[in-house]
Design an enzyme around this catalytic site. Sequence first.
Site, PDB file in Angstrom:
ATOM      1  N   ARG A   1       0.713  -1.137   0.001  1.00  0.00           N
ATOM      2  CA  ARG A   1      -0.156  -0.179   0.231  1.00  0.00           C
ATOM      3  C   ARG A   1       0.958   1.374  -0.102  1.00  0.00           C
ATOM      4  O   ARG A   1       0.466   2.310  -0.311  1.00  0.00           O
ATOM      5  CB  ARG A   1      -1.074  -0.122   1.343  1.00  0.00           C
ATOM      6  CG  ARG A   1      -2.226  -1.013   1.085  1.00  0.00           C
ATOM      7  CD  ARG A   1      -3.165  -0.978   2.123  1.00  0.00           C
ATOM      8  NE  ARG A   1      -4.443  -1.414   1.640  1.00  0.00           N
ATOM      9  CZ  ARG A   1      -5.284  -1.918   2.615  1.00  0.00           C
ATOM     10  NH1 ARG A   1      -5.072  -2.106   3.833  1.00  0.00           N
ATOM     11  NH2 ARG A   1      -6.473  -2.493   2.068  1.00  0.00           N
TER      12      ARG A   1
ATOM     13  N   LYS B   1     -19.255 -15.910   1.802  1.00  0.00           N
ATOM     14  CA  LYS B   1     -20.684 -15.843   2.280  1.00  0.00           C
ATOM     15  C   LYS B   1     -21.356 -15.237   1.093  1.00  0.00           C
ATOM     16  O   LYS B   1     -21.174 -14.261   0.471  1.00  0.00           O
ATOM     17  CB  LYS B   1     -20.948 -14.730   3.443  1.00  0.00           C
ATOM     18  CG  LYS B   1     -20.345 -15.442   4.558  1.00  0.00           C
ATOM     19  CD  LYS B   1     -20.513 -14.115   5.934  1.00  0.00           C
ATOM     20  CE  LYS B   1     -20.220 -14.821   7.141  1.00  0.00           C
ATOM     21  NZ  LYS B   1     -20.302 -13.644   8.115  1.00  0.00           N
TER      22      LYS B   1
ATOM     23  N   GLY C   1     -10.343  -8.549  -0.846  1.00  0.00           N
ATOM     24  CA  GLY C   1      -8.985  -8.621  -0.020  1.00  0.00           C
ATOM     25  C   GLY C   1      -8.160  -9.938  -0.200  1.00  0.00           C
ATOM     26  O   GLY C   1      -7.172 -10.326  -0.376  1.00  0.00           O
TER      27      GLY C   1
ATOM     28  N   GLY D   1     -13.080  -4.028   0.503  1.00  0.00           N
ATOM     29  CA  GLY D   1     -14.552  -3.338   1.016  1.00  0.00           C
ATOM     30  C   GLY D   1     -15.146  -2.392  -0.275  1.00  0.00           C
ATOM     31  O   GLY D   1     -16.203  -2.721  -0.689  1.00  0.00           O
TER      32      GLY D   1
HETATM   33  P1  ADP Z   1     -12.683 -11.564  -0.598  1.00  0.00           P
HETATM   34  O1  ADP Z   1     -11.828 -11.006   0.686  1.00  0.00           O
HETATM   35  O2  ADP Z   1     -11.770 -11.785  -1.797  1.00  0.00           O
HETATM   36  O3  ADP Z   1     -13.870 -10.843  -1.116  1.00  0.00           O
HETATM   37  P2  ADP Z   1     -14.123 -13.447   1.080  1.00  0.00           P
HETATM   38  O4  ADP Z   1     -13.743 -12.566   2.237  1.00  0.00           O
HETATM   39  O5  ADP Z   1     -15.482 -13.387   0.453  1.00  0.00           O
HETATM   40  O6  ADP Z   1     -13.234 -13.167  -0.252  1.00  0.00           O
HETATM   41  O7  ADP Z   1     -13.939 -14.966   1.383  1.00  0.00           O
HETATM   42  C1  ADP Z   1     -12.568 -15.441   1.353  1.00  0.00           C
HETATM   43  C2  ADP Z   1     -12.481 -16.610   2.051  1.00  0.00           C
HETATM   44  O8  ADP Z   1     -13.598 -17.723   1.647  1.00  0.00           O
HETATM   45  C3  ADP Z   1     -11.138 -17.502   2.334  1.00  0.00           C
HETATM   46  O9  ADP Z   1     -10.655 -17.090   3.511  1.00  0.00           O
HETATM   47  C4  ADP Z   1     -11.365 -18.817   2.050  1.00  0.00           C
HETATM   48  O10 ADP Z   1     -10.665 -19.736   2.748  1.00  0.00           O
HETATM   49  C5  ADP Z   1     -12.996 -18.800   2.162  1.00  0.00           C
HETATM   50  N1  ADP Z   1     -13.482 -19.873   1.401  1.00  0.00           N
HETATM   51  C6  ADP Z   1     -13.657 -20.070   0.206  1.00  0.00           C
HETATM   52  N2  ADP Z   1     -14.238 -21.336  -0.249  1.00  0.00           N
HETATM   53  C7  ADP Z   1     -14.624 -21.837   0.924  1.00  0.00           C
HETATM   54  C8  ADP Z   1     -15.259 -23.136   1.275  1.00  0.00           C
HETATM   55  N3  ADP Z   1     -15.753 -23.796   0.248  1.00  0.00           N
HETATM   56  N4  ADP Z   1     -15.427 -23.588   2.591  1.00  0.00           N
HETATM   57  C9  ADP Z   1     -15.062 -22.514   3.517  1.00  0.00           C
HETATM   58  N5  ADP Z   1     -14.281 -21.462   3.295  1.00  0.00           N
HETATM   59  C10 ADP Z   1     -14.494 -21.069   1.952  1.00  0.00           C
HETATM   60 MG    MG Z   2     -12.508 -11.193   2.848  1.00  0.00          MG
END
Ligand code: ADP
Ligand code: MG
Length: 402
Positions: free
Chosen positions: A37, A204, A359, A382
């Site tokens: 960053r 989620k 992230g 975010g």
């Molecule tokens: P980002 O930060 O890229 O938006 P998220 O915060 O939505 O992504 O989700 C990332 C997390 O989701 C990771 O830590 C990963 O381990 C978890 N994840 C991905 N697939 C699964 C799964 N099938 N079961 C449990 N956790 C998962």
């Molecule tokens: Mg995340």
Amino acid sequence: MAKKTIDQVDVASKRVLTRVDFNVPIDDEGKITDDRRIRQALPTIKSVIERRGKLILMSHLGRPEGKGFEPEHSLKPVAARLAELLPGVKVMFPGNDCVGPEAASAISAMNDREIVVLENLRFHKQEKTGDGLFAAKLANYGDIYCNDAFGTAHRNDASMLAVPLAMKGKPRVAGLLLQKELKYLSEAINNAKPPFVAVLGGAKVSDKLGAIRNLMSKVDTILVGGAMAYTFLKALGQEVGSSLVEARMVNEANAILAAAAASRTDLVLPQDHVCGKQISQYTPVEVHEGNIPYGWMGLDIGPKTSSQFGTILAGAKTVIWNGPMGVFETQPFDVGTKQVAQAIARATKKGAMSVVGGGETAAAVEAFGMAEQFSHVSTGGGASLEMLEGKAFDSIAVLDDA
Ligand code: ADP
Ligand code: MG
């Protein structure tokens, strides 16, 4: 509407008050473990310094209580790292209060081509509450306001909104990192070349709901992976074993599936799954097609899904990717995420425009050593997600139009 940028204003001998996102990870010994960053702010910083401006940098770091100085949340190591990255440039770090007397006197004594880094804005709770009096003190430091903190752009903190409001009449511009983020994220979404494919995954459904709904009317195909796929599969009546399901989102998932069916957008769910008994590199692993048996968790997209996603991505001209396809932090559940990254990288090489946001997703492509193989990897988790949701940010609206 495009915003005026820092390189479009005369900064010589002017005090340029710049909000950056220097919220970097710092370990127990006070060492910065990832200085991305700081490095990403260098184009704006150099643009001001090379044109003989006086640069005042302000940022938050972590989540201090907002009741004054906390050593573990000091920006001092960040100022030191910045000085290392800018040999020959004087970088000052006055006092332990961004609006204290030391900061004010250092700023009034500044010469051209010098930098003052202010202490953590969030040592004052007024930063989070967007307080006008606090903002007025900061606003006094600058002849020009510059926002280069994309990672914080979705928050109406004092330094993001009340400060530029207090500087009405003075130039208020976007920094070069902010401009780059806006260009890729907003133009990718709104002027995308078809076929336009969105890849959504991560933890989620509830986090990504707004993005799915907004992208539904814009993209040709949505590929869904990660844990959120299991809420959709459950909604379709499939057995998902002990995979992560958001029970209260099942109805919403059904509504999204119905909306997708009624729209021109294809929503593609995984057909097979790499499963484990728990999230551990020592768990037994089985690949299951369709239903997942009792006691097994889907932890990654399976090989058939991976190759199907790869085929769809191969024809894409625009790709937006947010959310890993599996638990990429734990082997062997990183494979699907890596293969999707490779498919997007190949499409990019053939001329597609690709934007990676989120992230964990950005951390994944960084860990794979692939960050250079996409058109853009967003620095704002975010903030980039809220852009995919189609939200407009007050902190950007307040900046001067180009
Ligand atoms: P980002 O930060 O890229 O938006 P998220 O915060 O939505 O992504 O989700 C990332 C997390 O989701 C990771 O830590 C990963 O381990 C978890 N994840 C991905 N697939 C699964 C799964 N099938 N079961 C449990 N956790 C998962
Ligand atoms: Mg995340």
